[in-house]
Motif scaffolding. Structure first.
Motif, PDB file in Angstrom:
ATOM      1  N   GLU A 110     -23.121  25.840  47.268  1.00  0.00           N
ATOM      2  CA  GLU A 110     -23.004  27.339  47.392  1.00  0.00           C
ATOM      3  C   GLU A 110     -23.973  27.646  48.712  1.00  0.00           C
ATOM      4  O   GLU A 110     -23.447  28.566  49.416  1.00  0.00           O
ATOM      5  N   PHE A 111     -25.177  26.964  48.691  1.00  0.00           N
ATOM      6  CA  PHE A 111     -25.856  27.521  49.938  1.00  0.00           C
ATOM      7  C   PHE A 111     -25.454  27.087  51.171  1.00  0.00           C
ATOM      8  O   PHE A 111     -25.698  27.767  52.267  1.00  0.00           O
ATOM      9  N   GLN A 112     -24.831  25.798  51.277  1.00  0.00           N
ATOM     10  CA  GLN A 112     -24.135  25.446  52.547  1.00  0.00           C
ATOM     11  C   GLN A 112     -23.286  26.401  53.055  1.00  0.00           C
ATOM     12  O   GLN A 112     -22.772  26.715  54.025  1.00  0.00           O
ATOM     13  N   SER A 113     -22.205  26.768  51.869  1.00  0.00           N
ATOM     14  CA  SER A 113     -21.357  27.414  52.139  1.00  0.00           C
ATOM     15  C   SER A 113     -21.413  28.795  52.588  1.00  0.00           C
ATOM     16  O   SER A 113     -21.191  29.537  53.512  1.00  0.00           O
ATOM     17  N   LEU A 114     -22.495  29.387  52.106  1.00  0.00           N
ATOM     18  CA  LEU A 114     -23.130  30.614  52.605  1.00  0.00           C
ATOM     19  C   LEU A 114     -23.714  30.615  53.876  1.00  0.00           C
ATOM     20  O   LEU A 114     -23.470  31.538  54.723  1.00  0.00           O
ATOM     21  N   VAL A 115     -24.318  29.484  54.253  1.00  0.00           N
ATOM     22  CA  VAL A 115     -25.046  29.343  55.652  1.00  0.00           C
ATOM     23  C   VAL A 115     -24.019  29.159  56.818  1.00  0.00           C
ATOM     24  O   VAL A 115     -23.926  29.787  57.658  1.00  0.00           O
ATOM     25  N   LEU A 116     -22.630  28.370  56.193  1.00  0.00           N
ATOM     26  CA  LEU A 116     -21.506  28.509  57.009  1.00  0.00           C
ATOM     27  C   LEU A 116     -20.937  29.667  57.349  1.00  0.00           C
ATOM     28  O   LEU A 116     -20.295  29.813  58.494  1.00  0.00           O
ATOM     29  N   GLN A 117     -20.868  30.510  56.455  1.00  0.00           N
ATOM     30  CA  GLN A 117     -20.142  31.699  56.511  1.00  0.00           C
ATOM     31  C   GLN A 117     -20.994  32.673  57.487  1.00  0.00           C
ATOM     32  O   GLN A 117     -20.797  33.515  58.398  1.00  0.00           O
ATOM     33  N   GLN A 118     -22.335  32.540  57.241  1.00  0.00           N
ATOM     34  CA  GLN A 118     -23.310  33.350  58.375  1.00  0.00           C
ATOM     35  C   GLN A 118     -23.211  32.792  59.721  1.00  0.00           C
ATOM     36  O   GLN A 118     -23.302  33.555  60.540  1.00  0.00           O
ATOM     37  N   LEU A 119     -23.219  31.475  59.804  1.00  0.00           N
ATOM     38  CA  LEU A 119     -22.828  30.892  61.216  1.00  0.00           C
ATOM     39  C   LEU A 119     -21.559  31.374  61.691  1.00  0.00           C
ATOM     40  O   LEU A 119     -21.446  31.453  62.874  1.00  0.00           O
TER      41      LEU A 119
END
Length: 104
Positions: free
Chosen positions: A5-14
């Motif tokens: 979930e953290f990686q997904s959130l970071v990818l969305q922000q990127l």
């Protein structure tokens, strides 16, 4: 929050950051294009000033100087004529005075 979930959130922000960077780059390209257009117009205006306006101002200045010279020559001529008229008038006044003396 899991690692995924953290990686997904970071990818969305990127992804959002990349979109904003792309938008900024497009805006910068647009501004660069407009700046080039303005530079071209300024260059054209500068050339027009050099080719048309400056030559016309020089012509006006030369005409003004020429007119000033003509006025000076006319003034000198009129002064000479006035001096001549003054001399002639003095002679005529003296002559009339002598003739009046003789007539008395």
């Amino acid at each position: 929050m899991t690692n995924e979930e953290f990686q997904s959130l970071v990818l969305q922000q990127l992804g959002k950051i990349n979109k904003r960077l792309d938008s900024l780059e497009e805006g910068q390209l647009h501004l660069a294009t407009r700046l080039d257009n303005v530079d071209n117009k300024v260059d054209k205006l500068g050339l027009r000033l050099e080719n048309e306006v400056i030559d016309k101002v020089r012509a006006l200045f030369d005409g003004f100087a020429l007119r000033g010279d003509q006025i000076e020559r006319l003034q000198k001529h009129l002064d000479e004529r006035l001096d001549s008229i003054e001399t002639d008038t003095r002679y005529l006044v003296a002559r009339v005075a002598r003739l009046e003396k003789l007539a008395k």
